[in-house]
Structures are given as structure tokens and as C-alpha cells.
Design an enzyme around this catalytic site. Sequence first.
Site, PDB file in Angstrom:
ATOM      1  N   CYS C  11      51.138 -34.321  14.184  1.00 13.67           N
ATOM      2  CA  CYS C  11      52.390 -34.412  13.446  1.00 13.67           C
ATOM      3  C   CYS C  11      52.955 -33.095  12.920  1.00 13.67           C
ATOM      4  O   CYS C  11      52.285 -32.069  12.863  1.00 13.67           O
ATOM      5  CB  CYS C  11      52.252 -35.366  12.263  1.00 13.67           C
ATOM      6  SG  CYS C  11      51.279 -36.814  12.590  1.00 13.67           S
ATOM      7  N   CYS C 264      42.900 -23.908  11.389  1.00 15.62           N
ATOM      8  CA  CYS C 264      42.618 -24.477  12.713  1.00 15.62           C
ATOM      9  C   CYS C 264      42.973 -23.439  13.764  1.00 15.62           C
ATOM     10  O   CYS C 264      44.142 -23.078  13.939  1.00 15.62           O
ATOM     11  CB  CYS C 264      43.459 -25.740  12.921  1.00 15.62           C
ATOM     12  SG  CYS C 264      43.402 -26.313  14.641  1.00 15.62           S
ATOM     13  N   CYS C 420      37.366 -33.258  16.915  1.00 13.43           N
ATOM     14  CA  CYS C 420      37.975 -32.716  15.706  1.00 13.43           C
ATOM     15  C   CYS C 420      38.094 -33.837  14.689  1.00 13.43           C
ATOM     16  O   CYS C 420      38.510 -34.945  15.027  1.00 13.43           O
ATOM     17  CB  CYS C 420      39.375 -32.165  16.030  1.00 13.43           C
ATOM     18  SG  CYS C 420      40.269 -31.604  14.561  1.00 13.43           S
ATOM     19  N   CYS C 473      38.497 -22.608  11.485  1.00 15.95           N
ATOM     20  CA  CYS C 473      37.682 -23.741  11.910  1.00 15.95           C
ATOM     21  C   CYS C 473      37.584 -23.681  13.423  1.00 15.95           C
ATOM     22  O   CYS C 473      38.608 -23.691  14.124  1.00 15.95           O
ATOM     23  CB  CYS C 473      38.308 -25.070  11.489  1.00 15.95           C
ATOM     24  SG  CYS C 473      37.445 -26.483  12.235  1.00 15.95           S
ATOM     25  N   CYS C 476      35.587 -27.527  17.245  1.00 17.33           N
ATOM     26  CA  CYS C 476      35.671 -28.132  18.577  1.00 17.33           C
ATOM     27  C   CYS C 476      34.906 -27.311  19.619  1.00 17.33           C
ATOM     28  O   CYS C 476      34.500 -27.840  20.646  1.00 17.33           O
ATOM     29  CB  CYS C 476      37.132 -28.366  18.984  1.00 17.33           C
ATOM     30  SG  CYS C 476      38.206 -26.939  18.790  1.00 17.33           S
TER      31      CYS C 476
END
Lengths: 493, 493, 493, 493
Positions: C11, C264, C420, C473, C476
Site C-alpha cells: 500500500c 526495508c 516478510c 531490515c 528476506c
Amino acid sequence: MNIEDKARPNCAVVGVFGHPQASLIAYYALHAQQHRGQEAAVISTVYFDEKKQKMRYAYNRGAGLVLDVFADNKIFSDVLIGSAAVGHNRYSTTGSSSRANIQPFNMSYHSGILCLSHNGNLTNTKTLRTQLINEGTIFQTTTDSELFLHLIAHSKKPTRLEQIKEALQIARGAYSLAIINEDSLIVARDPHGVRPLSIGRIKLDNGKYAYIAASETCAFDIVNAEYIRSVGHNEIAVINQHTLETGEIESHKIIDKTPVAKHCIFEYIYFSRPDSIIFGHRVDKVRRKLGKNLAQEAPEIPKEGEKIYAISVPDSGNTATLGYAKVNQELGHNTAFEIGLIRSHYVGRTFIYPGQNNRAFKVKTKFNTVKGVIEGRNIVVIDDSIVRGTTSNALIKLIREANPKRLAMRITSPPITSPCHYGMDFPSKEELIANHYKTEKEIGNAIGVDDLHYLSVEKLMESVPNDEGIDYCTACFTGIYPIEIEDNSLKKK
Amino acid sequence: MNIEDKARPNCAVVGVFGHPQASLIAYYALHAQQHRGQEAAVISTVYFDEKKQKMRYAYNRGAGLVLDVFADNKIFSDVLIGSAAVGHNRYSTTGSSSRANIQPFNMSYHSGILCLSHNGNLTNTKTLRTQLINEGTIFQTTTDSELFLHLIAHSKKPTRLEQIKEALQIARGAYSLAIINEDSLIVARDPHGVRPLSIGRIKLDNGKYAYIAASETCAFDIVNAEYIRSVGHNEIAVINQHTLETGEIESHKIIDKTPVAKHCIFEYIYFSRPDSIIFGHRVDKVRRKLGKNLAQEAPEIPKEGEKIYAISVPDSGNTATLGYAKVNQELGHNTAFEIGLIRSHYVGRTFIYPGQNNRAFKVKTKFNTVKGVIEGRNIVVIDDSIVRGTTSNALIKLIREANPKRLAMRITSPPITSPCHYGMDFPSKEELIANHYKTEKEIGNAIGVDDLHYLSVEKLMESVPNDEGIDYCTACFTGIYPIEIEDNSLKKK
Amino acid sequence: MNIEDKARPNCAVVGVFGHPQASLIAYYALHAQQHRGQEAAVISTVYFDEKKQKMRYAYNRGAGLVLDVFADNKIFSDVLIGSAAVGHNRYSTTGSSSRANIQPFNMSYHSGILCLSHNGNLTNTKTLRTQLINEGTIFQTTTDSELFLHLIAHSKKPTRLEQIKEALQIARGAYSLAIINEDSLIVARDPHGVRPLSIGRIKLDNGKYAYIAASETCAFDIVNAEYIRSVGHNEIAVINQHTLETGEIESHKIIDKTPVAKHCIFEYIYFSRPDSIIFGHRVDKVRRKLGKNLAQEAPEIPKEGEKIYAISVPDSGNTATLGYAKVNQELGHNTAFEIGLIRSHYVGRTFIYPGQNNRAFKVKTKFNTVKGVIEGRNIVVIDDSIVRGTTSNALIKLIREANPKRLAMRITSPPITSPCHYGMDFPSKEELIANHYKTEKEIGNAIGVDDLHYLSVEKLMESVPNDEGIDYCTACFTGIYPIEIEDNSLKKK
Amino acid sequence: MNIEDKARPNCAVVGVFGHPQASLIAYYALHAQQHRGQEAAVISTVYFDEKKQKMRYAYNRGAGLVLDVFADNKIFSDVLIGSAAVGHNRYSTTGSSSRANIQPFNMSYHSGILCLSHNGNLTNTKTLRTQLINEGTIFQTTTDSELFLHLIAHSKKPTRLEQIKEALQIARGAYSLAIINEDSLIVARDPHGVRPLSIGRIKLDNGKYAYIAASETCAFDIVNAEYIRSVGHNEIAVINQHTLETGEIESHKIIDKTPVAKHCIFEYIYFSRPDSIIFGHRVDKVRRKLGKNLAQEAPEIPKEGEKIYAISVPDSGNTATLGYAKVNQELGHNTAFEIGLIRSHYVGRTFIYPGQNNRAFKVKTKFNTVKGVIEGRNIVVIDDSIVRGTTSNALIKLIREANPKRLAMRITSPPITSPCHYGMDFPSKEELIANHYKTEKEIGNAIGVDDLHYLSVEKLMESVPNDEGIDYCTACFTGIYPIEIEDNSLKKK
């Protein structure tokens, strides 16, 4: 009863001239005539395009009810402008119900623009189509209405009125037409005048009059129009600027010698609304007389000390039932008019049925019985006609669930035995229940009533107005077709 | 008459349990009850989700008529699966008619899932909402229905039945409820039983029965359900697997001491369909009695040698008019029942009006007169109620256009003088015409009739069923409110 | 590549304050961020209702692209009025993609009204939901966004800012929020600042400034807004009337001790548009560096006298491919950047596929090869990531049809091996191709290329901005989750 | 750049024969050619109606993009059945964009049924229409496509091929046609072959081949069709059962003496997709050459120690920019290809603009700059053409906001000075910016660049393929019209 086991009229037309909100008037008029065709609706207008500085036509159309097709009211002020309009409620009798056939019937041709709306069926369509197609004409639809456009466009006559007249002479069968072009509203009924068409006028705020033509006069009431007269059979009437100024309506003949009219008698029996004037007479009065004559011919007699309850299949049978009950009482048979069936106000075409098309269920979504009225009583139910018999059968079953003591049926028309070639949608001869059985008793058994009587052709003829030069088409009851059927495909049917 | 100048019932409910096509049954039942709310419709079902291996709920909703909201019939097999369903036709009385309030009323909560459908108005809504909001509850709508959900979810009772019972004890006012969860259909009526709710059963192909509950029993007829009984006032009835197997319906009380019932008397006068059973009695019979008693109380007497023609405002007034005409005749006044007004079958909510909302025009799109019936005659028109008087006025004008000799009016209910706090949508006190004038004569003048009479409260009470422990709410006529109005905002109204 | 075999951002959010056309600004800003979520869009505004003389909220929402959901532009002037707005492009990561979850997230609660828009995923959702449900809270959706509303409404803190702060302290995980109420726009990023959010201002005609916050700054460019700064991690920033007057933005901490940020890293690799500023840096620059470092680490070396043609998977890989080609050339390997794949501009969600979802076909509706560029050449195709490998496989097949001499592949990120929990939509661990094979060679074989190299985690870290107090981060790629996963269901995943 | 200030191609056509899912193939092919017309789409099929036991046609059409018009995929199996289909993407050049002109072009005529799809513009439309109208023909639309139908239907030739041939001989101007009837797919290009049309084949599961014809071969790629050849200019090619069996395609001439072809050179410059084969050649190669020749003719020379950054207006200018950058570098001018403009993937026709149509804003919704690429640098932006100059001006302003040091522009075509009468939609002569100024310098000033150069006509001719018997129409640059303009209205233009 209006479920699919009924004869169906083919369409309503309306024409408006000289009104600043012509399309809105047409819209109301179509709504008032919704019962004549629920499949599709269209309105076309002719207007002066300020930007292009020329006359043009506009239209809007759609499948479904008038209220839905024109749900967005901006269409009247933004698109359907102009002081002349024609409109049409379609029930498909010629042409399949395919999308293409919902087309509006407008054209720009060598002599200008023309918008047309038509009710009725031609009897030489095939012949004329084939001829035109062989000459290179392309048909967009399979309707009679388009045929008129091509006939007019192919005419070599110098004036538009003459072009239309020539086209109407070539076309044979039943037609009531409303046509607008740049400067007039032209209305016409075929030489035999099978379908109705009336003229009225609307007083404007400035004291002048606008003009309106419509299949039924209930369309006049909704717009406060005053009834002037019926368009004559074999008449082309022209309403133009001169009419607006003087009130004079030009009148022309289609063919030189006007034949005896052959009005569709079913318009009085079932098609038209009781609050309309048709062929110059109030439908309600005729329908009451049908009921009265039916009681004369086939009274329902109670046993000693018992009583007859006459109930109608609403709403088309109401007036006839009142007439029937009254005369039955007058004949000395204890009789009351009662409301034994309630009709749903919300039935639409989108109803979902479980599994196959279950006729019994369809009847149930449309009617419910008032059990207190029916239970344990002698009921006579009055309906206007029986076509296939399947719906009547389902309706009788529904009434039986309310446990009447006895259940008789009276029909305000004779048995239907022949198809209509002039605009009613009947099933084929084989499907008509009256062709399967020899007697009223047998048909009554098949439908499930204890007693059944139809109105005779003689009494029917006694019930309808008896004007000079006017006769009726009773082909569906008698098999006598007053206008020759030229197309072979129709003959075989 | 059903144009906007009428009292309006708030909604219809339906619940179905144990039927393989529960949502389809609910759909038909809502369609049959369409007259109780045309603003929006919703159906919720509870089903076992094979993929997720758990019970879930599904719903579909939309603004408009049932037939339109569920026009795509795949919804019944693809989305609204499961053997339990509840449905609702909405007419907005509480909560604005805003989009948000058309929400379905379903929840997943600590004790499982629950779908609810509600008819009626609470009298302590504001108080309860404020309390819950202060504790951190978020309301998505302004409806009473959502309030029930929060009350149930906040209950600390161990079983779902007890949670519901507790919630119903907290809520005050009028409510008829249908609730489904994973294993039952729970139906209830408030301690005074203001709104109707009945239980029926449907025989399945395998010989077993499914169960249905609905506001009116016309919903049973359409799905071939058999009427069992009315849900009692102050009753919570539980239909579950045990019911399917044994036919036994669990019954619980909401509050310990069941008060005298206070049925809404307007349900008999106008709201319910004549073919329904309401509070255990046939509406048709009551309505006929209203007409009869009205003739007793206010006969219409023709001059010597003249005749009275009693016409109904279709369709709600039909039965009462028959009763009125009969008694008027029996009283020695030459009287005939006649059909003088034709009602359009195609009026919908999308009708476009020219300029402002022209009431006269609206009446015209809904009714037309049968001029042959009215012209030159002594007409008495029977209607069920007068609210603001504006629509009656427009209707009388319409009838006057057909030139009756004399035009009288009779109303099968007393003058409406007070608002309803239990679910009917009346305008404010100031807008009620009966509060503007002192006498029937004055009101009659304002409306435009030559003579006007209302049924008296006494005769009204004589007309309705007189069962033990049953009384009626007549607040709209008498100003006496049988259930306390707790919310201050309502009191001021 | 953006077909479904991709990581998906959850989003975009936007908030606007002090602009006379706040909803229109939000609309453009959502359109510019359409790549972050194409499933649904919603805009809510707070305005003063003149009629009711109080503040209210309005919203519009729908499934699909922003341009389609708000296709009727009257919504901006008729419904979405007011000078404050929040908006949201949804890509469903939490909550199913069911209709209910497209709800707007607005409420009226004890302290007023509040509209919220959220990007990110919480890690203690389940725990918090269960707790609230047990206390009687009803959840309408399964989204984190609704959870925020209930947490705020349940707070007993006296001011709205404190209520929000308390709610953010209770929620754990990744969130970037834009909230409006009667008098302010409140924006916040979680203590680790996983998702981006920036603040800008728009000069109005009167010389004053309105304020805007958005996930990506490409939303600022379209409305001519000037970039001010990134919202800090662990920051709640309040924009109100005071801000409009002085330009001062109130800043608060969520938790007392601000941790090291954990941005991220995938936002730089793939999610964000190259023309955006994210976490204070231009995405384009980072992405070019990824390509350059990839060439350093895994150059593609032509045979003697041959040449390497570097082609991008448009458009996300374009800049990285330019960087790769440049460095590969600088390393002495004859290399050209080329356009070998054409991307369709018209792919939408309504595309119809024959039979099952044929991935090869889907790739074909999205891309076509430029055969003249590929045929007979040494191609290295640069893409940003490989998830399941199925789309890469289909794409490679498509390129093979153009007959390259040799086909190598380079990926500007390390192998994805872990899901994630902070807002990206990855498939389960089992579906990730990098968990099926041990070596790049094996994966390359599976995908169908002659040679495959991923960027290493080390080189990745070298490529991204290295600000003080900022970390990334990389869960993943590494399986190291910087924010604790509290919900058991997530842990098991 | 594809905003409205561009030349526009008139439409794409597709024809399919011998494929069990012909309409689905047409759908994909139209989607791949969406860039040639976004206004409306239609697909027609010919099939055997089992019920009526005869061949019929079916169609579906609508305004908007292919994906939207055919969003309901049941249409392919339920309506658009049959193994032959034609389809059309419309961009309105002749006929207004009114609803009527979105008609499908199908007919039932004396020789059977025929569905037609057409790309191009005729030059004697008016003359032919007038003639037919005077003979009584009714035109439903103002399109050239309908004219073909009437010409064919009016032909007296015995076979359908001869009828078509005769019609094509009468029509003059530019046309590429795909026609299906009961047994064949007939494709044709006008004697000068202005618009492209190619033939391909699709291998079916049973090993046989179906055939496809399309304006551009990118339509072949999406359905895995193999390119066979271009339809020749002056060729009518017939694909029928015999073709399916033997692979032989019947070929006929339209007029006896085939003239030198006059391919539209703008198809190479801008209209066609770079991944298509047009007139037998790959567009991508031609476009690259345009860029290269442009650099030869108008290199952009950096100051000492500086560097030129060549950026494209995506996506149409990409390949040419690569060519330009390469040659500029080879000429010794330090040059890099860069991505400085990002194109939105989500721009549609429904975009809402504030107030009037603000061109600057429109450019902004379509493009964004990559500021890091542009800021402080010497930029040369390569575009394919300038029409009015207004969009170029807005785009240049957008780029200027990113603060380039210097901003030059190169156009891969000569100045446009004359309208197109063969199917491109240019504004009138007066609106073309190149007619307002005398020099490139003046135009460059008007647009806002520091330096502007167009490709010369000579270099343009050098860039395009030079096949025997093939020449190009360059009327828009030179004013030399290779096909006579017969209609007076066109001449005046």
C-alpha cells in the site's frame, strides 16, 4: 394476466410537436403506455444544432422499462433537446428480440432527417425486403420499422409527404406511425386502421398549444393533454407550424378509396388500459359490457341458499368482473363482487426462478389469494382470454389451494384459435389450447375448473361500439383475415 | 396510497433454517414483503467453508428493490450458500438513509458468528449508544440493528442464547428480530410485541421440514410454507437441529413477567398486505370490518333517486371499500362499488419529475381516473389514512378533473396527531394536517372534498381482533405511548 | 516485473492538510503511487457540515485503480469536501482481499472523528485482536488498520494525540500512518521505521502553504509539492493550524528510546519508483549503484571479439541495467545497453486468459521482445529479484524465442529465502525458488539461463545509503528479523 | 509522447480464420495493437447457428480499451463463437467520435453475410456518399467503413470476391481491410499500400494452421503466430478452406497496373510499436537509424570537459535515443544514454483535471523527471515529432524544473507542415507549430529549449528501407500527396 401465456400487443408509439420539452412529454407518455411493451424503449428528437448550425436528430434507447432506460434525467436537457419527439415502447413481434432490433429508427437521407416510431405488423415484409436487398440495400435489423425507412428513402417523389405516402402504399398490413422531420409531426394509420392512434393537444404556459399523438389516450392524461380525435384509418395527418398557429391539422388519404375499418377487437378485450379512449371509445365501458354480456350468456347460478363470489384476475379483468357480478345478481342469482386475488406491484423482468421456468411459481410471484374470501365459497373467476392454457392452469391451482367450494371460470372473449398477423404475439396454432379440445367442458377440465364458459363471437360483437364504416378484425377467433397475408412464411403459419 | 405522504413501516425481516437453498427462499420472502421497505435489501447466510474448514457468513446487499439487488442469480449458488439465512428490506426510520446504513448486520465475535435482521425502533438507543461509545466502542452506522450486535458482543453470559436475551432485556422499544448463528435461527418479539413476526415451515423433497420466520405471512405463501403460529410478544423462539428432527421449537421469555401486548394497530390499517396473517389474524378481514364500521359511523347518503359510487384508492383501500359499499347499501343508501382509479404497475423510484417535486404530477404518474365511472356521479372515495394531506389534496384534484357531481371522502382510521416512536415513519407533529385544523369539515375543505369523515378510535378498536392478553398501540391517534420513551431526543419530538 | 510472482509492497498512504481541494490532491498523490497497490483505493475527508453545523467525515472507495474508483469527478466537489484528507492504495497483505476489507477506516468515537490510512504489517495483531474481541469488540475486517481504530477508541487518555500514541505503543511491527481528525493531520512511522513516509508542502495561490505526507515523494511531484523531510522512525508528527501559520511541525516520540532504524531494503531494490526520495535518498541513485556493484561482483565477459548486450526487464530494472552496463564496459568487457523488451502500456487487472492461469501467456501480454536486438547476440538480462522463479522462467522462455546466442541473467538483490512479516507479500518459504536449490548454477538451470548471479548481501549493503542511526531490515535475504514476531501464527510461517 | 498533441494513427485491424477460438485470438491481437486506437473496440465473428441451422454473425463492441470492452470473458464462448473473426481498435479520424460511429460493420446482404474492419482514410468518401444517398441509401454512420459495405452490397458482380474488388476499385485513398464471410478471410491493401497489413499463421494443437492478419506483427507475437509476409499493396489476399489445407493463399490485384507503393513513413517514425514488422521491416531498426542519422546531422557537442546526457521521451523515443547517443559518442562528443523521464503505467482516459484542460498538468500525470539524472547536466532530449508544440512546451517546462544546465532537443522527423488525408489525425495547418515560425531556432525558442534540430527529409529517406517498387508518402513534411484528393472538402483543408 400478463404472464407470458398471453396475447401481447406490439408496442406503443408517441409523437410530440411544438413543445419546449418534447422529449420529457414523450417520456411520460411512454411510461403511461408501458403495458404495451416492456422490452425496450427509445425516444428520438429533432433539434437545431447551434454549433453546427443545422437540424439534427438525437436519440436514447435501451432495453427495459421506460423509467430505467431514461433513469438519468439529464438526458432530457442535454441530449434529447428540441421541440419535436417520437418515442416507442417495444414488444418484439417482428424481428427477434436481439439487441440490434432495439435500434432507434432514425435516418439522414436525401431529403433531410426523419425519425419514425411504429406499432403493428406488415404482411408483405418479406417480399419487400427481398426486393430491396437484391437491389443492394443493407438492413441493420429485421423490423418492419426499418423497412419503412428504406421505402421512404428509395422514393423518387419530390416532397417528403409524398415519399411517406408512397411508402405507406407499398407497405401492407397493420401500422400506426408517428414520424418527425425538420418541420412536422406526421401520423398515420393503415387503410384498415388495425391499431389505435389518437391526437391530443397540450396547453402551454404562453397560451398556445403543443400537439401529441399516442396509441392510447392514457398517455394524454399523464401530461394534461386534451383529447382531440382518433387518427382515421387510411389517414395521414400532418401537424406543423401552421397547426401550431391555427389548430388546423392537414389530412391526407393513403389510398384513394378508404375501405371499411377493421379495428383490432383485442384492443378492447385486453390490450388497452381501461382508462384509455381507443378508436374513439372508452375502453372501460366496453369491457364492462363484455362482462355483462358474458353473464347474460353464461350466468353462474348458486344452489339454493348459496351465493356466488365473482373475483377478477387483477387488474385487466376488474371492470368486466364488476359487470358480470352486477348482471348475474340482476338475473336473480345471489352474487357478490369480491377481491380474491392480490397482485404484486413489484414483479419485474429480472425475477429469478429456481431451476427451469416454473410457471406455477411465476404465477405465485405475481398473485396471491385472499384465503378468507375464497375458502369454502362458490367462486367464479373472470379473465379476459386463454391462450395456451398453461398460465390459467397454474392460476387455478393457486386458487384451489385456498379451498373454494366450487370454482367456475368465465372468459370475456371467444376461444382463440388462429394466430394474429397484424401485431399481436400469439403462439402457433398448435400451442393454442382451444385447438386441442372440442368443447368448453374439455378445456375447463384441462384447466382445472368446475365449469368454463367463453363469450360468444356474437355477444362480443354486441359489446363493442358500432360506428358507421367501422368493423373489427376478429381473425384470432374466426380465422377470417381482413387484410391479405402476402408473405408466404406468414401464410404457412 | 404509498406516495411519500404516508406513514411508512420500518422494514421486513425473514429468517430461514434447514433449507438447502435458504438464501433463495429468503429472496422470495423479501420480494413478497417488498411493500414494507423499498430502500435497500440484504441477505446474509451462514455456511460451512469447505476450504477453510470452518463456519463463515456471507452476504449481499444493495440499494433498491429486492429484484434489482439480487438481479444476478448466481449469487445464490456462488456466494449466499448455506442452509440458514436472514434477510431484510429496509425502509430507513432510524439512521439516515446514507450508504453506510445499508450495511448488513453480521459479526464474528468471541462466541462465533451471528447475522441479524431487525424491524422496529428502540426507545433507548441514544442512551445505550453513548454508554458504549464512552467505553471505546466504534459504531459504523446509526441504526438500532448495530446496537444489538454490540450489546450481544459485550455480554459476558456464557451461552449465545443468554447473550441475546441479555441484550434484548437492555434494549427497550419495538423489535422483531431474526438471528442466525452456526446452529440455529433465533426469532424474537419485544415484550409488547409491537411489530409482527410469524413462524412457518416448508416441506422439503425428502419429507422433512425447513423453517421460516417472516414479518408477514404473504412471505410464506410465495414459498409454499405452511403457517404455524405468531411469535409471541416477549418470546425468544429457537429453531435448531432439534427442531428439524422433532418439530419442537424452544421458547424463552425475554423478561420474566410478560406484559399485555401492544400490537401496532396501523399494521391492520395500512402496512400489511391484505393477504397476510398478522398477530394471528387475516388482515383482509380486519380491513373489511374497518370499511363496514366506517359506513355505520359515517354513511354516505344519496339524494332521492340518486346513487352513491364508492371507489377505492387502489390497492390498499380495496377491501375496506367493498365493506363500506356493502354496509352503506344495507343501510338503505343506493350504493355501488366501482373502480374509478387505475394504478400504474410501473411506478418506481427513478421517476423523473419536471422542475421541483411536483406532488400533483407524482399522483398522476401513479394513478389515473376512469372518467366514465366518475363523471357526473356522487363519488365517495375511501382511503386508509391522511398524514400531511398534501397527497390527498393532489389526488382529490385528479379526481375532480373527471367531473364528479359530488366528491366525499372516508378514512378507515382516526386522525393522525402524534408521531410514532416504534418504527413508523411519520413527519413531525407540525406537519400532520390533523394538527392544523379542529374539525373534519375544516380538513375536508383543505383537502378539497365536499364531505370528510374519519373512523373513530372506538369503532377502530371494535374492528380489530380482541384476543386475550392483547391490546393495541394507538399512540399515533391518541398520543398515549404504551412503552416508555427513554431517549430525550425522542421525547422532545 | 510486476506480474504476480513478485514481492509486493503493502500500500501507499497520503495525508493532506490545509488545502481547499484536499481530496483532489490526495487523488493525484494516490495515482502517482499506484504501483504500491492496485487492488483498491479510498479517500476520506473531514469537513464542516453547514447543514448539521458540525464536523463530519466523508469517504469514497472502490476496488481497482485510482483513476477508475474516482472516475466521476463530481465526487471531489460534492462528497469529498473539506481541507483535510487521507487516502490509501491497497494491496492486500493482511486480511483477505474480500470486499469487507476494502472498507475505509474512519470512525466517530468518544473524542470526535478520525480517519486513518496505514501502510505496513503488525506483528502482534492476532494477540491484540483476541484480547479486544474477548472484551466485546466487533471487528468488521481482518486488517491491521481497523485494529488501530479500536486501540485508539479504547484508550482512556485525555487527548487525542495521547490516545494515538498509546495505541502505537501497543501495536508492534511496521506501520506508516496518516490520520486526520477535526483539526490536524497526524503522521507517524513505527519505532524502526520499516516503511517510508515523507512530508512536503504545497504553495497555495494566497501564498500560504498546505501540507502533504506520502509514502513516496513522486506523489509530491505530481502536485507541485516541495519535499521537506522524511518522517523520522519512532516519530509522531502533528500538522495543524499552527503549522499552517508558522511552518512548525510538532514532533513526538512513540517510545521513549528511539532504536536504530530498520528501513526495508526492498524499497530501494524494487518497490519504490526511481523518481522518488525514500528514507531521505533518491531511489534512482541507489538502484544504479546496485547495478554497478553487481557488475563488479559478477561481470559478464564476452568472448574475444564479441560483445555483451545488457537488457533490462522494464521499467523497474532500467537504471540498474544502465549501471551494470557502464561498469561492465569499464571493466574492459565490450558492453552495450540495449532495449530488448517492450512493456505493454495497457495491461490491467481485467485481462482474460485462456483456460487456466497460464503464466507464459501472462508474460506475453505484458512484454514483447525486440527480436533485432536479441537475435544471435550475447544477452545479459538484469532483473531486481526472483521470488518463485515461475515468472522469470516464463520471461526467459520468451526471450529465448528471439534466439539469443547466449543468455545470462543478473539479479540486483540476494536470493530471497525468508518471508516478510512487515508488509511485503511473499509466498511461503516452500515456494521460494532459492530454497529449492543450493547454488546459483542450479537456480539458473531451473530458470533456463546460461548463467545466473545474484548480488551478495555485502554488496547490497554497500549500495544503500549509510546514514547515522540507520540500518536496514534484510530479513528476506538473511532470515534475521529486527522486530520481534509476537503472533504465533506468523512465527510458524 | 502520446498526449493529445500527437499525430494519431487511425486504428488497428485484425482478421482470424480457421481457429476454434477466433474471437479470443482477435481479442489478444487487438490488445497488442491498443496503441493504434483507444477510443473503441469491436470484434465480429461468423459462425454456424445450430438452432437456426444457418451461418450468422455476432459482435460485441464498446467505447474504451480492449480489456474493458471485453471484460466479461463469457462473451468469447457464449456470443463471439465461430472460427472466423475480425476486430478493430478505433481512433476516430473520419466520422465524429459519436456513439453511432462505434457501430460494428457487419451486414447481411443479397450474397450472404460479411463483417469488415478497416484502417485508413478514403479521399473520395463525400463524392461516393452523396451519390449513394441520392439513390436512396441510408447511412447509419459517417465512416468510410460503412461506405465499403454499401459499395459491396450495390455491386452487381456475381461473386463476393468480385463484389469486393469492384468496391475497392471505386474507393480511393488509403485502406487496409480485413473481411470475413461464410467461408473466407479476405484482406487487402489499397493500390499504394499506405497503411500496413501482414499475414501470419498459428499452429493449432492438431498440427494444422489457423491464419491471422493484423496491422502490426506485435499482434502475432502475443498469440504465438508466425509471420508469413506483408499483404502487398494493390493486393487482395483470400484465405479459405483451401488455405487451411494447403497453405496456399489466393492473391488478386485490385487494379490492373500496380503502382509504386507509397507507404506511410510516419508508421516508422512514430505509430508502430518498435517490436513490430511493418511493410516487411523491423520498426526498431528503422527507428535506431533515425536516431543515428539525426546525430550525424545535428550532433550535440559538449563543452570541453563536459558531457552530454541523451534522454528519451519514453517509450516511443527510446531506440532512436540509443542510436543518437551512440553516434554522438562515436563522433567524439562525450555522451551517455540516460533515463531522465519516468512514464506512468496507469494513465488512462478517465483522468480528472482541475479546472480547464491544463496541459502542463496532463504532462505531469504522464511523466516525472529523475532529478538526479538531469540536475546540473547538459541534456539533449530526443522525441519523434512536434505537432502543435504545446505538449513539447509543457514537457520542456517539466524537465526545466529539474534544473538541467543546458537543455537541447532533437526530433527524429522533419517539421510537420501539412495535414494527412490518408488516416493520420493531425490538426489543421494553422495549428502546426512549424507553420508559425521560419527557423528551427524560432521553434526552439517557442518550445523553450536552448537548441532544437529536426531530422531532414533527405536523412529521413536514407533511414527507411529502400525496397524495389516501394516509395513513401511524406505529405505531412513535404505537402506532396501521392494519391489524388478527390473530395473538395479535403482539398480545402
